[in-house]
Write an enzyme that holds these catalytic residues in place. Structure first.
Site, PDB file in Angstrom:
ATOM      1  N   LYS A   1      19.513  22.732   9.002  1.00 17.44           N
ATOM      2  CA  LYS A   1      20.453  21.397   9.452  1.00 17.44           C
ATOM      3  C   LYS A   1      22.056  21.657   9.030  1.00 17.44           C
ATOM      4  CE  LYS A   1      16.576  21.369  13.069  1.00 17.44           C
ATOM      5  NZ  LYS A   1      15.740  20.624  13.342  1.00 17.44           N
TER       6      LYS A   1
ATOM      7  N   LYS B   1      24.895  34.938  24.476  1.00 16.90           N
ATOM      8  CA  LYS B   1      23.292  33.951  25.169  1.00 16.90           C
ATOM      9  C   LYS B   1      23.634  32.720  25.896  1.00 16.90           C
ATOM     10  CE  LYS B   1      20.060  30.932  22.297  1.00 16.90           C
ATOM     11  NZ  LYS B   1      19.648  30.631  21.790  1.00 16.90           N
TER      12      LYS B   1
ATOM     13  N   LYS C   1      23.814  25.424  26.070  1.00 18.97           N
ATOM     14  CA  LYS C   1      25.118  24.708  26.932  1.00 18.97           C
ATOM     15  C   LYS C   1      26.049  24.703  25.713  1.00 18.97           C
ATOM     16  CE  LYS C   1      23.030  20.455  25.772  1.00 18.97           C
ATOM     17  NZ  LYS C   1      22.237  20.094  25.679  1.00 18.97           N
TER      18      LYS C   1
HETATM   19  P1  AMP Z   1      17.753  24.783  22.374  1.00 14.62           P
HETATM   20  O1  AMP Z   1      17.884  23.502  24.009  1.00 14.62           O
HETATM   21  O2  AMP Z   1      18.977  25.557  23.038  1.00 14.62           O
HETATM   22  O3  AMP Z   1      17.076  24.806  21.252  1.00 14.62           O
HETATM   23  O4  AMP Z   1      16.674  24.955  24.014  1.00 14.62           O
HETATM   24  C1  AMP Z   1      15.511  25.152  23.422  1.00 14.62           C
HETATM   25  C2  AMP Z   1      14.360  26.122  24.610  1.00 14.62           C
HETATM   26  O5  AMP Z   1      14.989  27.006  25.351  1.00 14.62           O
HETATM   27  C3  AMP Z   1      14.737  27.339  23.028  1.00 14.62           C
HETATM   28  O6  AMP Z   1      13.814  27.271  21.555  1.00 14.62           O
HETATM   29  C4  AMP Z   1      14.805  28.230  24.190  1.00 14.62           C
HETATM   30  O7  AMP Z   1      13.345  28.878  23.975  1.00 14.62           O
HETATM   31  C5  AMP Z   1      14.350  28.217  25.219  1.00 14.62           C
HETATM   32  N1  AMP Z   1      16.113  28.507  25.390  1.00 14.62           N
HETATM   33  C6  AMP Z   1      17.307  28.741  25.194  1.00 14.62           C
HETATM   34  N2  AMP Z   1      18.202  29.342  25.071  1.00 14.62           N
HETATM   35  C7  AMP Z   1      17.686  30.613  25.599  1.00 14.62           C
HETATM   36  C8  AMP Z   1      18.952  31.682  26.050  1.00 14.62           C
HETATM   37  N3  AMP Z   1      19.673  32.289  26.164  1.00 14.62           N
HETATM   38  N4  AMP Z   1      17.977  32.515  26.448  1.00 14.62           N
HETATM   39  C9  AMP Z   1      16.750  32.985  25.972  1.00 14.62           C
HETATM   40  N5  AMP Z   1      15.780  31.198  25.812  1.00 14.62           N
HETATM   41  C10 AMP Z   1      16.476  30.414  25.311  1.00 14.62           C
END
Ligand code: AMP
Length: 314
Positions: free
Chosen positions: A115, A194, A197
């Site tokens: 981070k 992947k 957002k």
């Molecule tokens: P984030 O806010 O992007 O950290 O996403 C929160 C959680 O959603 C992550 O810890 C993953 O477990 C899941 N996640 C987010 N994006 C993906 C993706 N493209 N494929 C699979 N799991 C995802």
């Protein structure tokens, strides 16, 4: 009744508007297992403070994340849903752990280093975050913590803090295990990378039909081959390969048809969740959190009373 079940805790922070990558990667794996455990879902608002200084956003995030989990089908009767800041025992036990672990030990935390490398302010909260997480877990006598691979080390940190406590005082606290969920792996976005957002390649989890359609129509397909791979990769999350084979056979090479079918399948998954989410008022969220607060405090007060006695505070 439930006391033969193992105990599980998951911490949640709002990641804003959810996409289907979040659903298949995080929410669905939780939905699939939470009723097999005595489960706790904690909204980690104190953890969010390490990087968020907007009070209105912090408040809204709490409501939104609870709403998201209720909308996808989590039953608040079957899991204790509570807000971290509703229970000050977390702060107290985190302090006790901070007094047991060393600065060089905390300095080895990957997530802190990552981070800071990404430009986040290296505030002391961010640095000691693993000890607040250790308190979140140890307070509820937790056996297992479902985490992504990237969080494995934090559970090791929890074990280290708990182990130090148990060696310094009485053997009081339970050492948890991580549970690495073997979910669907990485869900690809509309461009094949992947879904994220920050890449602008998402299909929104609670999107309207139009939003879903717009996202699906933007899926990048190359002009060769019978099967549009990026369409198929998302479709595979919704139906079995056996179900998809005849569909992809019948519409061979007609990418537009296949995208329309994907829109319908996504709508079948999403529409009920979207409607449910719209029906969940602030009052409903508040009553879920009020019930959760009571149950969380009931459990954590047993632990914190024992801790206080052991360390000589009371
Ligand atoms: P984030 O806010 O992007 O950290 O996403 C929160 C959680 O959603 C992550 O810890 C993953 O477990 C899941 N996640 C987010 N994006 C993906 C993706 N493209 N494929 C699979 N799991 C995802």
């Amino acid at each position: 009744m439930t006391n033969t079940k193992k105990r599980l805790l998951t911490g949640l922070q709002s990641s804003g508007t959810l996409h289907i990558g979040n659903y298949f990667g995080a929410l669905k794996p939780f939905l699939d297992i939470y009723q097999d455990y005595d489960s706790y879902l904690m909204v980690a608002d104190y953890h969010s403070l390490t990087s968020l200084r907007d009070p209105e956003e912090l408040r809204k995030n709490v409501y939104n994340v609870v709403r998201d989990y209720l909308a996808v089908g989590v039953d608040p009767e079957q899991v204790v849903i509570f807000r971290q800041s509703d229970n000050q025992d977390h702060m107290e036990l985190a302090w006790v752990f901070n007094c047991l672990v060393t600065v060089p030990f905390l300095m080895q935390a990957h997530s802190y280093k990552d981070k800071v490398a990404k430009g986040l302010e290296p505030n002391a909260g961010l640095f000691t975050y693993p000890m607040l997480q250790a308190a979140d877990i140890a307070l509820y006598d937790i056996d297992v913590v479902p985490v992504g691979e990237d969080q494995r080390q934090h559970i090791e940190y929890t074990r280290e803090a708990v182990g130090k406590f148990n060696r310094a005082y009485n053997d009081l606290l339970r050492e948890p295990e991580e549970m690495i969920l073997s979910g669907v792996g990485v869900v690809p976005g509309t461009d094949g990378q992947k879904m994220s957002k920050s890449y602008g390649n998402t299909i929104p989890l609670f999107g309207t039909r139009e939003e879903i359609k717009k996202a699906v129509m933007s899926i990048v397909t190359d002009s060769e081959g019978d099967i549009p791979e990026n369409v198929y990769a998302i479709h595979k999350l919704l139906r079995t390969e056996e179900e998809l084979a005849p569909i992809y056979n019948e519409h061979k090479g007609r990418y537009g048809d296949l995208k329309n079918i994907l829109v319908e399948d996504l709508e079948t998954l999403i529409a009920p969740m979207r409607e449910k989410r719209e029906s969940i008022s602030d009052e409903i969220v508040e009553s879920v959190l009020a019930a959760g607060k009571k149950k969380a405090q009931e459990k954590s007060s047993e632990t914190i009373d024992k801790v206080r006695k052991a360390i000589g505070i009371r």
